[in-house]
Design an enzyme around this catalytic site. Structure first.
Site, PDB file in Angstrom:
ATOM      1  N   ASP A 202       4.157-105.203 -43.455  1.00  0.00           N
ATOM      2  CA  ASP A 202       3.849-106.639 -43.348  1.00  0.00           C
ATOM      3  C   ASP A 202       2.388-106.848 -43.720  1.00  0.00           C
ATOM      4  OD1 ASP A 202       4.480-109.308 -42.829  1.00  0.00           O
ATOM      5  OD2 ASP A 202       3.890-109.169 -40.724  1.00  0.00           O
ATOM      6  N   ASN A 207      -3.200-109.668 -41.576  1.00  0.00           N
ATOM      7  CA  ASN A 207      -3.105-108.366 -40.928  1.00  0.00           C
ATOM      8  C   ASN A 207      -4.154-107.376 -41.433  1.00  0.00           C
ATOM      9  OD1 ASN A 207      -1.093-108.917 -39.094  1.00  0.00           O
ATOM     10  ND2 ASN A 207       0.559-108.343 -40.485  1.00  0.00           N
ATOM     11  N   ASP A 219      -1.554-104.494 -36.680  1.00  0.00           N
ATOM     12  CA  ASP A 219      -0.166-104.922 -36.502  1.00  0.00           C
ATOM     13  C   ASP A 219       0.820-104.143 -37.367  1.00  0.00           C
ATOM     14  OD1 ASP A 219       2.072-106.197 -35.694  1.00  0.00           O
ATOM     15  OD2 ASP A 219       1.487-108.201 -36.350  1.00  0.00           O
TER      16      ASP A 219
END
Length: 330
Positions: A202, A207, A219
């Site tokens: 992701d 992030n 994350d």
């Protein structure tokens, strides 16, 4: 499979403080909730003036084995010199449980948000991602999800076709577009051979945090197995010429640490299509969580579904044109 009726109503501030006390952590400040919908994440400073982030994982979303593998991956990357926010170890453990909630602690990073249009930042991120993939390619996940068309297209579309939130007037053209996108994306994804590696999964601008010129990845909840380009394409934005310049800058840094196979550029639009559909399905699946209607009020409007239909129709076109190349056009 997550419980569709689950809510975080039982995860009170008092329960969170008791959970932290159970591992010997005592906040001096209040718990400041951070922007997260899947989990519940808070920032605080403890009695020793150490700033932590505590993450309470959504029950039934991941198995204990998957969470432990996520943490082990982060610690392995850290040990190999990669810069990231890794879980804190207490009594040789990184994953804790309290009254049915798994949770973990992370040291809070003193860093700023990524400027996604900063080419110098993208170059440094390219180097960091290449280094990360050099490490991640050396072993394999055993429990984490695999990025494939079944989990990213087939199941999400099946779930959306059962949804009562989609306006009746748009259901027929929307489902036709979903099916067309799925057929085209699946064909392109299956036609392009690639070596699967462990991924952040992701890797978008929110992030990645910058400490001076050093990128830090945060994350890793969605770490999974898949093609390397999955950790690159979400960092691209703007028109095609801008994206090609950004891509060239990322890969210039990336290939200092790890080889990139340019055939994977053909996967960018199929992966983008998968993410769009999976994201819509995720909101729909979480709608019984009170946080979702509160934070996504537009989800039940006719305008949203009409715009989604237009996005899907655009993806059908995007998947038919030549992919981005490694050389920008001036």
């Amino acid at each position: 499979m997550p419980d569709s009726n689950f809510s975080y109503l039982s995860l009170t501030p008092e329960l969170q403080l008791d959970a932290l006390a159970s591992v010997g952590i005592y906040p001096e400040t209040g718990l400041i909730q951070l922007n997260s919908y899947e989990n519940r994440v808070s920032l605080f400073t403890d009695e020793n003036k150490v700033r932590y982030v505590v993450k309470f994982y959504r029950p039934q979303r991941w198995s204990e084995e998957q969470l432990l593998e996520d943490h082990a991956f982060s610690l392995e990357l850290k040990a190999q010199g990669n810069c990231l926010s890794e879980p804190v170890t207490i009594d040789n453990k990184t994953l804790f449980v309290f009254q049915g909630y798994y949770f973990a602690l992370f040291k809070s990073l003193s860093a700023r948000s990524l400027e996604s249009d900063n080419l110098d930042h993208l170059y440094e991120i390219g180097i960091s991602l290449g280094k990360l993939h050099q490490t991640s390619s050396q072993q394999h996940f055993q429990s984490r999800e695999v990025l494939d068309t079944e989990t990213m297209l087939v199941q999400p579309i099946k779930q959306l076709k059962q949804s009562k939130l989609i306006p009746n007037a748009i259901r027929e053209p929307l489902f036709a577009a979903l099916d067309s996108v799925a057929i085209q994306a699946t064909a392109l994804f299956n036609a392009q051979p690639f070596t699967s590696i462990r991924l952040h999964g992701d890797c978008h601008a929110s992030n990645i945090l910058m400490d001076n010129d050093t990128p830090y990845f945060v994350d890793f909840d969605d770490c999974k197995t898949g093609p390397a380009v999955q950790d690159l394409w979400m960092l691209l934005s703007g028109n095609q010429q801008e994206q090609q310049l950004q891509l060239s800058t990322l890969l210039e840094g990336y290939e200092q640490e790890f080889e990139f196979h340019v055939g994977q550029l053909k996967l960018i639009e199929p992966l983008r299509s998968m993410r769009i559909i999976h994201y819509v399905s995720w909101i729909n699946k979480r709608w019984s969580d009170p946080a979702f209607p509160l934070n996504f009020p537009w989800f039940t409007t006719d305008q949203y579904w009409q715009e989604l239909l237009q996005s899907l129709q655009q993806q059908i076109i995007n998947m038919q044109v030549a992919p981005l190349s490694t050389q920008p056009n001036y």
